[in-house]
Design an enzyme around this catalytic site. Structure first.
Site, PDB file in Angstrom:
ATOM      1  N   ASP A 476      -5.631   8.833  -8.409  1.00 56.65           N
ATOM      2  CA  ASP A 476      -5.410   8.087  -7.158  1.00 56.65           C
ATOM      3  C   ASP A 476      -6.729   7.577  -6.580  1.00 56.65           C
ATOM      4  O   ASP A 476      -7.819   8.022  -6.973  1.00 56.65           O
ATOM      5  CB  ASP A 476      -4.719   9.016  -6.155  1.00 56.65           C
ATOM      6  CG  ASP A 476      -3.776   8.272  -5.226  1.00 56.65           C
ATOM      7  OD1 ASP A 476      -3.965   7.052  -5.038  1.00 56.65           O
ATOM      8  OD2 ASP A 476      -2.866   8.922  -4.690  1.00 56.65           O
ATOM      9  N   ASP A 546       3.586   2.533  -2.800  1.00 55.00           N
ATOM     10  CA  ASP A 546       4.057   3.708  -2.062  1.00 55.00           C
ATOM     11  C   ASP A 546       5.406   3.425  -1.416  1.00 55.00           C
ATOM     12  O   ASP A 546       6.058   4.343  -0.928  1.00 55.00           O
ATOM     13  CB  ASP A 546       3.036   4.096  -0.979  1.00 55.00           C
ATOM     14  CG  ASP A 546       1.970   5.035  -1.537  1.00 55.00           C
ATOM     15  OD1 ASP A 546       2.183   5.603  -2.622  1.00 55.00           O
ATOM     16  OD2 ASP A 546       0.917   5.179  -0.884  1.00 55.00           O
TER      17      ASP A 546
HETATM   18  C1  GLA Z   1      -1.270   8.021  -2.326  1.00 56.43           C
HETATM   19  C2  GLA Z   1      -0.276   7.887  -3.460  1.00 56.43           C
HETATM   20  C3  GLA Z   1       0.916   8.787  -3.201  1.00 56.43           C
HETATM   21  C4  GLA Z   1       0.458  10.216  -3.052  1.00 56.43           C
HETATM   22  C5  GLA Z   1      -0.579  10.309  -1.938  1.00 56.43           C
HETATM   23  C6  GLA Z   1      -1.177  11.702  -1.881  1.00 56.43           C
HETATM   24  O1  GLA Z   1      -0.791   7.447  -1.171  1.00 56.43           O
HETATM   25  O2  GLA Z   1       0.107   6.566  -3.647  1.00 56.43           O
HETATM   26  O3  GLA Z   1       1.845   8.671  -4.260  1.00 56.43           O
HETATM   27  O4  GLA Z   1      -0.083  10.652  -4.270  1.00 56.43           O
HETATM   28  O5  GLA Z   1      -1.624   9.375  -2.121  1.00 56.43           O
HETATM   29  O6  GLA Z   1      -2.153  11.826  -0.931  1.00 56.43           O
END
Ligand code: GLA
Length: 727
Positions: A476, A546
């Site tokens: 990420d 997301d």
């Molecule tokens: C990002 C990712 C999510 C999750 C969060 C965790 O937003 O896109 O899927 O992994 O971080 O903090």
């Protein structure tokens, strides 16, 4: 194939359906002669109206006075009479930005010279040639080496540029495009993919105008806001027919794509690093490599363009071309429990998944340092012992007992101020002296331009990956850059940080992948904030957004497919009401929208009814049947969610024996009109059985007459899928 005509001093670069033609002019300038449908190798010099114009500089070329701004250029410079945007700007010892490049020499190489530690198209499955064309500016003291590799089967040309200093003293590169070319008409629409967090890659189309149309990123990442892609298309080009030029950068940081229409309506097209956040000091003899750009041309409309990109990616782009990799059907813990878990909860989560067909359970954010929320611990990649007192062993054992693999989340490029790493190395984050760093999601960015920072994160991650049986990593990156500066770079190299950062990130991934070849890496950046060919070279799939709402995903996945193949697009079935939009959709619609891509799940399975569990089992079984189509099939967009109340797409296997269609209603009508949908890409001669409609019809009928679809009843956001099986 690449051919050079000595008589006309012309290069012809051919793919199956396109030709790209460059000519060396009498004064050594390089002119762009043609890019379009494949043509025979004839002399095109008659076509260019190079001429003198009023109020313009003139150069003598072949005994004629010619204004440089009337020449279709291939890698233009500024300061000698071409007032359009230069492809390259280098400041030499005279302090000026006046440059002029002329032909020095060229060679046609068998194969493709590869850059070190950079993402790019590889060539193990097709024999290719590369044109290496060297231009020189002896006054400023540099050479621009242009590389062109045409890929026949995908109609893609990979282009990049290397700048080499031939000066006695340091020179400053202010701008260096990966690719630039001029077309004689700029009467095009530009298509780009815009958005924001949760709304990535919406399709936008607008006419070019005199002046510059540009998209870029200054965020340190390729970004949610504008993807490093643009298409130039004729006014009447649609999904299925018409000319389209597509450009994409194999790079994950700041970029710029411009289309400049001049007063005579020709257009200059450029793609590369963003000069606003970039400069590079070249010491005598040093080189600078720009990222690779992919160019494609088609007359088969936007679907044709997308299929060319998909083919190049699947056949040549690093991990995306690795047929031994199996995309997991995974479940992610994030929307199931966010930060609120411990080993018992996680073990129960694993047990709840048993028997559904899910092959990987992923433990998301919150397992390391002392991380209970987003305020701490990034940079401390060791187990959080309060939550996980026996490490990961208990969870992984539970996985194995249930025939499931284990995956884990990392955010390797970040640092929290509340971390052991920050306490030990406060200057390891990107910052400028005398300014307090700006926070975003309570975190700062590690300075990956520094090898010692990359080493430290590598060691920490490697320790976790070697201690435990981990088959998957979600990588990420949850904030964008501010305070662009590095404590390790001298004052006159500060603007190199962004490019060095991305190269540091690539080197970290490459090292980890080399040491842990069995680990499958998935990209992520606050959802789809770094969805580009650079990341896909290392990680064959990326978390698309997301926003996991099925109706929102119609647009997001439709737009993403303009450039990236379905297997790269991760689509999860998530909880309802949806956590981002609050919307409720049926589990069938959620699954229908996710099938056809890399399928996964994102909710607490323990809270599901038996009926929902049965539905998931059936969905995963179905996905296994579709897997080959997703990984290798041709993707057709049939109905746009941007311009209609519907969305439809179709996958067709390469042998045209199998196809899958998804149709969704974005809104429910009372007394809805039936939807007549013409299918694409089938074999007209073959008979296809469609069990859902209980018919057998020829490809010819299905593509010309189509299928009639009735909205399935009294429900919000209905959808359906069709399977086509050739008899
Ligand atoms: C990002 C990712 C999510 C999750 C969060 C965790 O937003 O896109 O899927 O992994 O971080 O903090």
């Amino acid at each position: 194939m690449i051919t050079f005509s000595e008589t006309t001093r012309t290069f012809y670069l051919d793919t199956s359906n396109s030709s790209y033609v460059i000519r060396i002019l009498e004064n050594g300038a390089i002119a762009h002669s043609y890019y379009g449908a494949r043509i025979p190798h004839e002399d095109l010099s008659y076509y260019n109206m190079f001429r003198p114009i009023v109020f313009s500089a003139v150069h003598e070329i072949g005994g004629q006075q010619i204004s440089p701004e009337t020449i279709m250029q291939e890698y233009p410079t500024f300061g000698r009479g071409d007032y359009r945007i230069p492809a390259v700007t280098v400041q030499g010892k005279d302090g000026s930005n006046v440059n002029e490049l002329h032909y020095a020499w060229h060679r046609i190489l068998e194969g493709k010279p590869l850059m070190d530690a950079m993402p790019q198209l590889d060539v193990d499955t097709e024999s290719v040639q590369t044109l290496e064309l060297v231009l020189r500016d002896a006054v400023t003291g540099f050479e621009a080496v242009l590389y062109y590799t045409p890929f026949e089967e995908s109609d893609v040309i990979a282009r990049r540029t290397v700048l080499r200093s031939i000066a006695q003293e340091p020179i400053m590169v202010r701008n260096a495009c990966s690719a630039s070319f001029d077309l004689e008409t700029g009467d095009f629409d530009m298509i780009t993919l815009r958005g924001s967090w949760g709304r990535e890659r919406y399709v936008e189309r607008y006419p070019l105008h005199q002046g510059v149309s540009a998209i870029d990123s200054r965020r340190g990442a390729s970004s949610h806001e504008l993807n490093p892609f643009a298409a130039l298309v004729d006014k009447d080009t649609n999904e299925h027919m018409g000319q389209a030029y597509g450009l994409s950068l194999v790079y994950s940081g700041d970029f710029k794509i411009t289309a400049e229409v001049d007063p005579f309506a020709s257009v200059r097209v450029q793609i590369g690093l963003n000069p606003e956040t970039f400069s590079w000091k070249l010491e005598p003899g040093e080189i600078l490599e720009t990222p690779e750009a992919l160019l494609t041309y088609t007359q088969a409309g936007l679907n044709g363009m997308s299929q060319n990109f998909h083919r190049a990616c699947r056949n040549h782009l690093g991990k995306c071309a690795d047929r031994s990799l199996k995309h997991p059907v995974l479940i992610n813990s994030w929307e199931a429990m966010y930060f609120d878990f411990d080993d018992q909860k996680m073990i129960q989560f694993v047990k709840d998944c048993a028997g559904l067909g899910i092959d990987t359970v992923v433990m998301d954010d919150g397992w390391f340092g002392h991380r209970d929320d987003d305020h701490s611990s990034l940079g401390d990649w060791f187990i959080y012992d309060r939550k996980l007192p026996t490490g990961l062993t208990g969870i992984i054992n539970a996985c194995h007992e249930n025939g499931i693999n284990f995956g884990i989340w990392f955010e390797p490029e970040m640092i929290s101020r509340d971390s052991k790493l920050y306490a030990a190395h406060p200057d390891w984050c990107i910052h400028v002296p005398e300014r307090e760093g700006v926070e975003s999601r309570c975190q700062r960015i590690l300075d990956m331009s520094r090898p010692e920072v990359v080493d430290c994160i590598y060691e920490q991650m490697a320790k976790i990956l070697e201690t435990y049986d981990i088959s998957y990593v979600k990588w990420d990156m949850n904030r964008h850059m501010t305070d662009n500066g590095s404590a390790a770079l001298p004052v006159d190299r500060q603007s190199e940080m962004g490019y060095r950062y991305i190269r540091g990130v690539y080197s970290l991934i490459a090292r980890l992948e080399k040491r842990f070849p069995h680990v499958f890496f998935e990209g992520c950046s606050g959802g789809g904030g770094r969805f580009d060919f650079g990341i896909l070279y290392y990680m064959p799939q990326i978390w698309t957004s997301d926003d996991s709402d099925a109706v929102e995903r119609l647009k997001i996945q439709y737009g993403t497919s303009f450039v990236y193949p379905p297997s790269a697009i991760v689509a999860h079935v998530s909880a309802c009401p949806n956590h981002q939009s609050g919307r409720t959709t049926s589990i069938d619609t959620r699954a229908n929208v996710a099938q056809g891509f890399s399928l996964g799940y994102e909710f607490d399975v323990g809270k599901l009814s038996q009926q929902e569990r049965d539905a998931i089992k059936a969905q995963i079984q179905k996905h296994r049947e579709l897997e080959n189509l997703v990984n290798l099939g041709d993707f057709y967009r049939l109905r746009s969610p941007f311009t209609s109340d519907y969305c439809a797409w179709q996958l067709v296997s390469q042998d045209r024996m199998q196809s899958f269609v998804m149709f969704a209603w974005k809104t429910s009508y009372v007394q809805p009109a039936p939807q007549y949908l013409k299918l694409r890409g089938l074999d007209p001669e073959k008979q296809y059985r469609i069990p859902q409609l209980n018919i057998v019809r020829s490809g010819a009928v299905l593509m010309n007459v189509g299928v009639a679809l009735q909205e399935p009843g009294m429900t919000d956001y209905p959808s359906l899928t069709l399977d086509l099986i050739a008899q």
